[in-house]
Design an enzyme around this catalytic site. Structure first.
Site, short mmCIF file in Angstrom:
data_model
loop_
_atom_site.label_atom_id
_atom_site.label_comp_id
_atom_site.label_asym_id
_atom_site.label_seq_id
_atom_site.Cartn_x
_atom_site.Cartn_y
_atom_site.Cartn_z
N GLY A 12 44.75 45.28 34.10
CA GLY A 12 44.75 46.75 34.13
C GLY A 12 46.01 47.32 33.50
N ASN A 102 35.56 39.27 35.49
CA ASN A 102 35.13 37.91 35.26
C ASN A 102 33.86 37.66 36.08
OD1 ASN A 102 37.14 36.90 33.51
ND2 ASN A 102 38.56 36.77 35.24
N LYS A 205 32.54 34.28 28.13
CA LYS A 205 33.82 34.27 28.86
C LYS A 205 33.71 33.39 30.11
CE LYS A 205 37.92 35.56 30.36
NZ LYS A 205 38.34 36.81 30.95
#
Lengths: 327, 328
Positions: A12, A102, A205
């Site tokens: 962030g 994630n 990912k």
């Protein structure tokens, strides 16, 4: 463009710095030492290409920041339900919410089409709070590649040479809101694209997380040290192979040789974020990153014995550390 | 009988207290606060059959204790180089030395057709071999869930504690019988066997089927084996150990992998190697994990489950600074 980053940790903070640099009107919701540091000294992002000194508005109270053009939730997945409750003052009637996460995100089956359209992901959103409070209409997916950590409060260190953010609408459209966000990041020097197939990006990912996370949590070492042992390296190649089979069974085939993926990780002395969480005593994203893909594999009859064993042991270690509770 | 227990930690302390209770003339080699406590207040063992208290001679310096009829070495394998450096004053011409240690012992191939084959990971530079010699050596295995609760005080509440000893050539020698009887006289099991290597494998089965998994899960056997996936891995590991033991001529009979795991999964105990890791003590990775895998490779027995869990556990031990990276 008024943008709020909810959760100014490593990712962030990194994104907030880029958006400020790109000229957006940025605020961050943070807590504790991180909030105090950002208020006093601003936010520093040390990346390979740039050192960004930014002074975003910072508060622990979203009501103080008011409605935004977009909100980016950058907390860990276990904090998503709390984030969904907290961000309501940030939301105008049209405000999109990007979840930079994630693992299998809560919105995975939203606008998915087919038999599973609308299915929930309990590993990411156990009581459906995020779905109910934020809802698929506002949701934008976000997948980030950036090895970074909080070096000290207010200071983010990016260790990967390059970073990139991939955004995508659950329905695959190239929406104006996603394009505008991508432009805001690019203006700050962060490569950012809008994908027509964000779920494939999620799997791409996730394969890294599967390959690196459980093994490094079990050894408590960085990727390079962990993969020094050829037995571990080979097992993680097998884990990637299992992950590729799960992604393919989900209709999202991901390319690339498993060996190359693991060997690239093995060249980096980076601790996966889930190991950083363990060491810092933060809740671990075991469910969204690991239990969800294993459940999806079981439901589709895809065998994943190596991943299954490493995740089972990691889950116990996480539980022993008091940072995870098995469902 | 004049007996010295070298390494009076949890196991050694329990054995010393049993020897004292049985009437032997016991001394102990110990260090640090444990030594100070034994010197000041003696040794106390809370056992299943009551509280044992004794005042053995205790020293950090074997020279103060002089030659013995027998020495029982109960240190960690990682401390054997230090034992090699210190043991000489305890040894008279006929002194026997029983090694009650974990894992594959340094003497494993002596007095067998593979005589001459060495295990440098458990006896670097032949230090123990040169200091003690094969003639004096007896092999040993201990079953005793013991912990030092505070210096000088040991808890060992399992009812079936026992020391099993054997000659390397399998003879039921007078010295073997004398030492085991001295232990048994104190109320602990003292068993002389003709096939100590079979006992080594049987004990290793327990260490290997649970140890690496509990290390990785950082949990008790009960908690670790609660996951069906992990339980299956433990069964696979047990099967692999049994195959290696059989390849070396010591099939483990009278039990199945499933039975062994079912029993382990009821025990809320942390394996000693996990206790060592959590306490920051050197870990017996080589004796318990690395050497058995070397033996498996030499015999051509595949051990895929152990290979992976041991590789991960070994990396964790290296990362914790409690094991030397022997591959590096």
């Amino acid at each position: 463009m008024r943008l709020c980053i909810f959760g100014a940790g490593a990712i962030g903070g990194n994104l907030a710095g880029r958006l400020v640099k790109g000229g957006a009107e940025v605020s961050v919701v943070a807590r504790g030492a991180q909030l105090a540091a950002i208020r006093e000294r601003g936010l520093t992002v040390r990346a390979a290409d740039d050192v960004i000194e930014a002074r975003p508005r910072a508060s622990d109270d979203p009501a103080a920041l008011g409605p935004q053009d977009a909100v980016l939730v950058c907390t860990k997945v276990p904090a998503h339900p709390a984030a969904a409750r907290a961000i309501r003052p940030l939301l105008g009637p049209e405000t999109p919410v990007v979840f930079v996460t994630n693992g299998i995100p809560w919105w995975y089956f939203a606008k998915h089409g087919g038999a599973e359209d609308g299915a929930r992901v309990p590993e990411a959103d156990p009581d459906g709070v995020v779905w109910d409070l934020v809802g698929p209409e506002r949701a934008v997916g976000g997948v980030i590649y950036s090895a970074c950590n909080v070096a000290e409060p207010g200071v983010i260190e990016v260790s990967s040479k390059t970073s990139k953010l991939i955004l995508g609408e659950p329905d695959g459209s190239r929406s104006a809101r996603a394009v505008a966000l991508a432009e805001a990041f690019k203006a700050g020097g962060l490569p950012c694209s809008v994908s027509a197939d964000i779920r494939t990006e999620v799997w791409g990912k996730l394969l890294n997380n599967l390959s690196n996370g459980p093994a490094c949590v079990l050894t408590r070492r960085n990727m390079r040290d962990t993969f020094t042992d050829p037995v571990i390296r080979d097992a993680c190649v097998e884990v990637v192979r299992e992950g590729l089979a799960i992604a393919a069974a989900m209709g999202r085939p991901v390319g690339g040789a498993p060996e190359e993926r693991v060997d690239l990780s093995a060249s980096i002395a980076h601790k996966p974020s889930i190991l950083q969480d363990l060491e810092a005593g933060r809740p671990m994203e075991v469910d969204a990153l690991f239990q969800a893909p294993l459940r999806l594999a079981r439901e589709r009859g895809v065998p994943a014995p190596t991943l299954g064993l490493l995740v089972a042991l990691m889950a116990q270690a996480a539980e022993a550390a008091g940072l995870y509770r098995r469902a | 009988m004049k007996l010295c227990v070298y390494g009076a930690g949890a196991i050694g302390g329990h054995v010393a207290a049993r020897l004292a209770k049985g009437g032997a003339e016991v001394s102990v080699v110990a260090r640090g606060p444990h030594l100070a406590a034994i010197q000041a207040e003696g040794l106390t063992v809370h056992a299943a059959d009551g509280v044992l208290h004794c005042r053995p001679r205790a020293s950090a310096d074997p020279a103060e204790l002089g030659p013995q009829d027998a020495v029982i070495v109960t240190t960690k394998v990682t401390a054997l180089p230090a034992v090699a450096a210190g043991i000489a004053p305890l040894l008279g011409p006929e002194t026997a030395v029983a090694f009650v240690t974990n894992g594959i012992p340094w003497w494993y191939f002596d007095r067998t057709p593979q005589e001459g084959q060495r295990l440098p990971l458990v006896d670097p530079d032949d230090a123990i071999r040169r200091a003690v010699g094969v003639e004096r050596t007896l092999g040993g295995v201990v079953y005793s869930a013991a912990t030092v609760v505070r210096p000088g005080v040991i808890d060992s509440l399992a009812p079936d504690s026992r020391v099993i000893l054997g000659e390397l050539d399998g003879r039921m020698s007078p010295r073997l019988v004398a030492i085991t009887e001295a232990i048994a006289a104190g109320g602990m099991g003292g068993v002389a066997v003709p096939d100590i290597r079979a006992q080594v494998w049987a004990k290793l089965l327990g260490n290997l089927m649970n140890g690496p998994l509990c290390l990785l899960a950082r949990a008790t056997m009960q908690d670790t084996l609660a996951s069906p996936v992990v339980r299956d891995a433990a069964i696979a590991a047990a099967r692999e150990v049994m195959a290696v033991a059989a390849a070396y001529g010591y099939p483990i009979t009278g039990t199945t992998p499933e039975d062994r795991i079912a029993r382990s999964s009821k025990i809320g105990h942390r394996p000693s190697i996990l206790q060592d890791m959590e306490a920051g003590r050197p870990m017996e990775i080589d004796a318990m994990f690395t050497v058995p895998l070397q033996l498996a490779r030499a015999a051509g027995v595949p051990t895929p489950c152990l290979d992976l869990t041991i590789a991960l556990a070994t990396r964790a031990a290296i990362g914790a600074g409690l094991h030397k990276d022997t591959a590096a």
